[in-house]
Design a protein around this motif. Structure first.
Motif, PDB file in Angstrom:
ATOM      1  N   ALA A 224       0.818  -1.213   0.000  1.00  0.00           N
ATOM      2  CA  ALA A 224       0.000   0.000   0.000  1.00  0.00           C
ATOM      3  C   ALA A 224       0.852   1.265   0.000  1.00  0.00           C
ATOM      4  N   VAL A 225       1.940   1.264   0.753  1.00  0.00           N
ATOM      5  CA  VAL A 225       2.743   2.493   0.864  1.00  0.00           C
ATOM      6  C   VAL A 225       3.475   2.826  -0.434  1.00  0.00           C
ATOM      7  N   LEU A 226       3.454   1.916  -1.384  1.00  0.00           N
ATOM      8  CA  LEU A 226       4.076   2.186  -2.680  1.00  0.00           C
ATOM      9  C   LEU A 226       3.144   2.954  -3.616  1.00  0.00           C
ATOM     10  N   ILE A 227       1.876   3.061  -3.235  1.00  0.00           N
ATOM     11  CA  ILE A 227       0.908   3.790  -4.051  1.00  0.00           C
ATOM     12  C   ILE A 227       1.240   5.285  -4.001  1.00  0.00           C
ATOM     13  N   GLU A 228       1.407   5.892  -5.161  1.00  0.00           N
ATOM     14  CA  GLU A 228       1.796   7.303  -5.237  1.00  0.00           C
ATOM     15  C   GLU A 228       0.626   8.249  -4.999  1.00  0.00           C
ATOM     16  N   ASN A 229      -0.572   7.805  -5.298  1.00  0.00           N
ATOM     17  CA  ASN A 229      -1.758   8.626  -5.090  1.00  0.00           C
ATOM     18  C   ASN A 229      -2.162   8.543  -3.614  1.00  0.00           C
ATOM     19  N   PRO A 230      -2.132   9.669  -2.871  1.00  0.00           N
ATOM     20  CA  PRO A 230      -2.403   9.610  -1.437  1.00  0.00           C
ATOM     21  C   PRO A 230      -3.813   9.136  -1.092  1.00  0.00           C
ATOM     22  N   VAL A 231      -4.805   9.473  -1.917  1.00  0.00           N
ATOM     23  CA  VAL A 231      -6.163   9.021  -1.656  1.00  0.00           C
ATOM     24  C   VAL A 231      -6.244   7.502  -1.760  1.00  0.00           C
ATOM     25  N   MET A 232      -5.701   6.935  -2.836  1.00  0.00           N
ATOM     26  CA  MET A 232      -5.718   5.488  -3.031  1.00  0.00           C
ATOM     27  C   MET A 232      -4.897   4.784  -1.954  1.00  0.00           C
ATOM     28  N   GLN A 233      -3.781   5.416  -1.561  1.00  0.00           N
ATOM     29  CA  GLN A 233      -2.957   4.808  -0.516  1.00  0.00           C
ATOM     30  C   GLN A 233      -3.716   4.761   0.803  1.00  0.00           C
ATOM     31  N   ALA A 234      -4.403   5.852   1.128  1.00  0.00           N
ATOM     32  CA  ALA A 234      -5.185   5.886   2.364  1.00  0.00           C
ATOM     33  C   ALA A 234      -6.283   4.824   2.343  1.00  0.00           C
ATOM     34  N   GLU A 235      -6.934   4.653   1.191  1.00  0.00           N
ATOM     35  CA  GLU A 235      -7.991   3.645   1.074  1.00  0.00           C
ATOM     36  C   GLU A 235      -7.436   2.246   1.273  1.00  0.00           C
ATOM     37  N   ALA A 236      -6.272   1.979   0.710  1.00  0.00           N
ATOM     38  CA  ALA A 236      -5.663   0.656   0.828  1.00  0.00           C
ATOM     39  C   ALA A 236      -5.282   0.365   2.278  1.00  0.00           C
ATOM     40  N   ILE A 237      -4.687   1.358   2.948  1.00  0.00           N
ATOM     41  CA  ILE A 237      -4.291   1.154   4.344  1.00  0.00           C
ATOM     42  C   ILE A 237      -5.516   0.985   5.236  1.00  0.00           C
ATOM     43  N   GLN A 238      -6.550   1.780   4.978  1.00  0.00           N
ATOM     44  CA  GLN A 238      -7.779   1.643   5.752  1.00  0.00           C
ATOM     45  C   GLN A 238      -8.392   0.265   5.568  1.00  0.00           C
ATOM     46  N   PHE A 239      -8.372  -0.243   4.343  1.00  0.00           N
ATOM     47  CA  PHE A 239      -8.903  -1.584   4.085  1.00  0.00           C
ATOM     48  C   PHE A 239      -8.121  -2.615   4.893  1.00  0.00           C
ATOM     49  N   MET A 240      -6.801  -2.479   4.939  1.00  0.00           N
ATOM     50  CA  MET A 240      -5.972  -3.398   5.713  1.00  0.00           C
ATOM     51  C   MET A 240      -6.327  -3.346   7.201  1.00  0.00           C
ATOM     52  N   LEU A 241      -6.509  -2.124   7.746  1.00  0.00           N
ATOM     53  CA  LEU A 241      -6.881  -1.979   9.152  1.00  0.00           C
ATOM     54  C   LEU A 241      -8.251  -2.599   9.432  1.00  0.00           C
ATOM     55  N   ASP A 242      -9.192  -2.407   8.512  1.00  0.00           N
ATOM     56  CA  ASP A 242     -10.528  -2.991   8.683  1.00  0.00           C
ATOM     57  C   ASP A 242     -10.472  -4.515   8.684  1.00  0.00           C
ATOM     58  N   GLU A 243      -9.642  -5.062   7.824  1.00  0.00           N
ATOM     59  CA  GLU A 243      -9.492  -6.518   7.778  1.00  0.00           C
ATOM     60  C   GLU A 243      -8.881  -7.045   9.073  1.00  0.00           C
ATOM     61  N   GLN A 244      -7.909  -6.319   9.616  1.00  0.00           N
ATOM     62  CA  GLN A 244      -7.328  -6.706  10.904  1.00  0.00           C
ATOM     63  C   GLN A 244      -8.389  -6.710  12.006  1.00  0.00           C
ATOM     64  N   ARG A 245      -9.207  -5.663  12.027  1.00  0.00           N
ATOM     65  CA  ARG A 245     -10.254  -5.569  13.039  1.00  0.00           C
ATOM     66  C   ARG A 245     -11.256  -6.706  12.906  1.00  0.00           C
ATOM     67  N   ARG A 246     -11.679  -6.979  11.672  1.00  0.00           N
ATOM     68  CA  ARG A 246     -12.637  -8.065  11.468  1.00  0.00           C
ATOM     69  C   ARG A 246     -12.053  -9.402  11.910  1.00  0.00           C
ATOM     70  N   SER A 247     -10.770  -9.597  11.661  1.00  0.00           N
ATOM     71  CA  SER A 247     -10.117 -10.841  12.076  1.00  0.00           C
ATOM     72  C   SER A 247     -10.088 -10.966  13.598  1.00  0.00           C
ATOM     73  N   ARG A 248      -9.803  -9.860  14.288  1.00  0.00           N
ATOM     74  CA  ARG A 248      -9.785  -9.890  15.760  1.00  0.00           C
ATOM     75  C   ARG A 248     -11.177 -10.195  16.321  1.00  0.00           C
ATOM     76  N   GLU A 249     -12.201  -9.589  15.697  1.00  0.00           N
ATOM     77  CA  GLU A 249     -13.564  -9.816  16.174  1.00  0.00           C
ATOM     78  C   GLU A 249     -13.983 -11.266  15.999  1.00  0.00           C
ATOM     79  N   LYS A 250     -13.586 -11.869  14.894  1.00  0.00           N
ATOM     80  CA  LYS A 250     -13.906 -13.287  14.663  1.00  0.00           C
ATOM     81  C   LYS A 250     -13.221 -14.174  15.697  1.00  0.00           C
ATOM     82  N   THR A 251     -11.980 -13.790  16.041  1.00  0.00           N
ATOM     83  CA  THR A 251     -11.247 -14.571  17.025  1.00  0.00           C
ATOM     84  C   THR A 251     -11.923 -14.499  18.400  1.00  0.00           C
ATOM     85  N   ARG A 252     -12.428 -13.312  18.768  1.00  0.00           N
ATOM     86  CA  ARG A 252     -13.107 -13.149  20.050  1.00  0.00           C
ATOM     87  C   ARG A 252     -14.422 -13.927  20.094  1.00  0.00           C
ATOM     88  N   ASP A 253     -15.104 -13.972  18.930  1.00  0.00           N
ATOM     89  CA  ASP A 253     -16.372 -14.706  18.877  1.00  0.00           C
ATOM     90  C   ASP A 253     -16.162 -16.207  19.031  1.00  0.00           C
TER      91      ASP A 253
END
Length: 253
Positions: A224-253
């Motif tokens: 993601a950090v290789l993306i030159e467009n800051p908007v697209m880079q932010a979207e990619a990083i946010q998607f990664m963070l959301d996936e991490q959160r969803r994974s943690r929630e599944k583990t707790r369930d």
């Protein structure tokens, strides 16, 4: 005397179907095996019959579709080389390209890729005279090669493409397949071959998402950090963070 008059009257008033034997309405017996062209378990016989049947379809688009699906079936069954002649029978160039894709991908997914298969597919692609369909066919060949772990072949096929947009797409599609297989370095190398910044950024973002969905978060972030467009880079990083959160929630369930 009254009874003798009543009987003829009943016969007249009785609906005709009441007197029809029940056997007339019985379902016809299924055809015996002697009348069937093949046993269902005999795949060679069935596929040969289907090829003959496809040739009798009058409408070109439907006939092409039948040949395409049969080619995919043969490739999935480990008979990719037997599927190759079907490409010649297809008239529509786009359907030819899709058939080339189907043969390569089905053989790769089944782990039944004959030697020189992609060479034969490339030869079939070279016979496509419609430029867009030809470019798409090469893209599909590169994708099949990547799926079959022929990464060098995939890179070489993409590099041969003259159309810039289609070449960039081929590199991007190849990188996505490599990411799905967990090949970070190879996916990165494929994307770096893309000359266009917009195509390259899109490829980085798509591949970053693939790694995130497979819980390879560091690879996702590094891409993601290789993306030159800051908007697209932010979207990619946010998607990664959301996936991490969803994974943690599944583990707790």
């Amino acid at each position: 005397m009254k009874r003798s008059l009543l009987l003829p009257l009943l016969l007249v008033l009785t609906p005709p179907f009441m007197s029809v034997p029940a056997t007339v309405y019985a379902q016809p017996a299924p055809p015996s095996s002697a009348t069937s062209p093949c046993k269902a378990a005999d795949s060679a016989c069935v596929t040969e019959y289907l090829e003959t049947l496809a040739g009798r379809i009058e409408k070109e688009s439907w006939r092409d579709q039948a040949y395409r699906e049969l080619a995919k079936t043969l490739a999935a069954d480990g008979q990719a080389l037997k599927a190759l002649p079907l490409i010649e029978k297809i008239q529509n160039p786009d359907t030819k390209a899709l058939t080339i894709r189907g043969i390569g991908m089905e053989a790769a997914m089944a782990g039944k890729v004959p030697e020189e298969l992609f060479t034969h597919l490339r030869q079939a692609a070279e016979k496509i005279t419609d430029p867009p369909s030809y470019g798409i066919a090469l893209t599909y060949i590169a994708m099949g090669q990547a799926f079959a772990d022929d990464d060098d072949g995939a890179m070489a096929t993409a590099a041969d493409m003259k159309n810039d947009a289609l070449r960039h797409k081929a590199y991007g599609e190849t990188a996505e397949i490599q990411a799905e297989k967990g090949k970070f370095s190879l996916a990165l190398e494929s994307i770096r071959q893309i000359d266009s910044a917009s195509f390259r950024n899109k490829a980085y973002k798509n591949v970053s998402r693939i790694f995130a969905e497979r819980q390879k978060y560091q690879e996702s972030f590094d891409m993601a950090v290789l993306i030159e467009n800051p908007v697209m880079q932010a979207e990619a990083i946010q998607f990664m963070l959301d996936e991490q959160r969803r994974s943690r929630e599944k583990t707790r369930d």
